[in-house]
Design a protein around this motif. Sequence first.
Motif, PDB file in Angstrom:
ATOM      1  N   PHE A 187      -2.714   1.593  -4.169  1.00 22.78           N
ATOM      2  CA  PHE A 187      -3.910   1.849  -3.380  1.00 22.78           C
ATOM      3  C   PHE A 187      -3.543   2.184  -1.942  1.00 22.78           C
ATOM      4  N   PRO A 188      -4.156   3.225  -1.345  1.00 19.01           N
ATOM      5  CA  PRO A 188      -3.827   3.622   0.028  1.00 19.01           C
ATOM      6  C   PRO A 188      -4.180   2.529   1.040  1.00 19.01           C
ATOM      7  N   LEU A 189      -3.269   2.297   1.976  1.00 23.37           N
ATOM      8  CA  LEU A 189      -3.435   1.242   2.966  1.00 23.37           C
ATOM      9  C   LEU A 189      -3.294   1.785   4.382  1.00 23.37           C
ATOM     10  N   SER A 190      -4.041   1.188   5.297  1.00 27.37           N
ATOM     11  CA  SER A 190      -3.942   1.501   6.717  1.00 27.37           C
ATOM     12  C   SER A 190      -4.118   0.217   7.516  1.00 27.37           C
TER      13      SER A 190
ATOM     14  N   LEU B  71       6.673   1.019   6.065  1.00 30.86           N
ATOM     15  CA  LEU B  71       6.081   0.453   4.856  1.00 30.86           C
ATOM     16  C   LEU B  71       5.221   1.461   4.101  1.00 30.86           C
ATOM     17  N   GLY B  72       4.998   2.638   4.680  1.00 35.09           N
ATOM     18  CA  GLY B  72       4.246   3.678   3.987  1.00 35.09           C
ATOM     19  C   GLY B  72       2.744   3.642   4.187  1.00 35.09           C
ATOM     20  N   TYR B  73       2.266   2.912   5.196  1.00 32.38           N
ATOM     21  CA  TYR B  73       0.835   2.913   5.486  1.00 32.38           C
ATOM     22  C   TYR B  73       0.416   4.297   5.984  1.00 32.38           C
ATOM     23  N   LEU B  74      -0.867   4.623   5.785  1.00 32.96           N
ATOM     24  CA  LEU B  74      -1.353   5.963   6.106  1.00 32.96           C
ATOM     25  C   LEU B  74      -1.687   6.161   7.579  1.00 32.96           C
ATOM     26  N   ARG B  75      -2.373   5.192   8.165  1.00 33.60           N
ATOM     27  CA  ARG B  75      -2.874   5.373   9.534  1.00 33.60           C
ATOM     28  C   ARG B  75      -2.907   4.039  10.273  1.00 33.60           C
TER      29      ARG B  75
END
Length: 345
Positions: free
Chosen positions: A7-10, A40-44
Amino acid sequence: MSRPRGFPLSVLDVVPVFEGGSATRALRDTVALAPRIEELGYLRYWVAEHHSTPGLATSAPGILAGRLAAATTTLRVGSGGVLLPNHAPLVVAEQFGTLEALHPGRVDLGLGRAPGTDPHTARALRRAPEDGDGFARQVAELNGYFAPGDPASPITAVPAADGRPELWLLGSSTAGAGLAGSLGLPYAFAHQINPHATADALDHYRRSFRPSPYLDRPRTLISALVTVAGTDRAAREVAAPYLLGKTRMRTVRRFDAFPSARTAAGHTYTEAEAQFLDELAGHQLIGAPDTVRGRLADLVARTGADELMALTVVPDQADRLRSFELLAEAARDVRPEPARLRTAP
């Protein structure tokens, strides 16, 4: 780097100030954290706007977003959000147009309608109160500076006309959801503020959505209070200083620095305080990885949100980073739900 599956995380950062610390230290901690979040690869990574609030060092989100962009390479940065009633839309367009020019394709401009402060400070910001649909008018004016098309207009927002950051509308009610949908803009809902309205607000947004030149289908994120640790008990202890601070804000209307971990551990809670904290924490993502994974999956299933934005307010920087690491691991097993409209009962 490639984004992790799941799941995308920010991240939403209010730059908290704790007992024994300072606003300067809190700002430096935020800047130091952003590159780790990127790894960690978070989006924003969004920063909030608050004024005359000693416990929150986020009075200038545009400036801070620029510093975060300079400290990272791929992470999207922006405001969560700029509180538009406090500002002339032209100034906001110029500031975030400059950020977009310096960091193309990495800037988000989240917009909120609240003042984020008390009436005295609001007057000091030199903005007159807006009535009725004033916020909608301000959003339209701001958006126009990024897409100039009126040859009769004497105003050119430089360099906003050269590039447009990604605009988001923020809200905690169905009113904001409807406006975002009608304008064809993505919508961010503050689950940490009004968890009982999350599903209805996102559903209302989807029903109201009209495709725009910027977005052809609804797009949503949910911000929530998130604290992850090795066990449920440990997570609650790590989150305790923020939760106690929220109790003080509610009962005595004080917005001082948040309590330290030591103060929180030594506090004797009244029955009313304990009930308030249980209600607050019960709707958020606080717990061990398995607990948070289950709560996140349930939240996504109920709301159809496309992304989670984690608000993690803890005094120790290592605990904060560890929470984001554990959240990333927990979210790998959660998949987005197809967006759908719920049938009203």
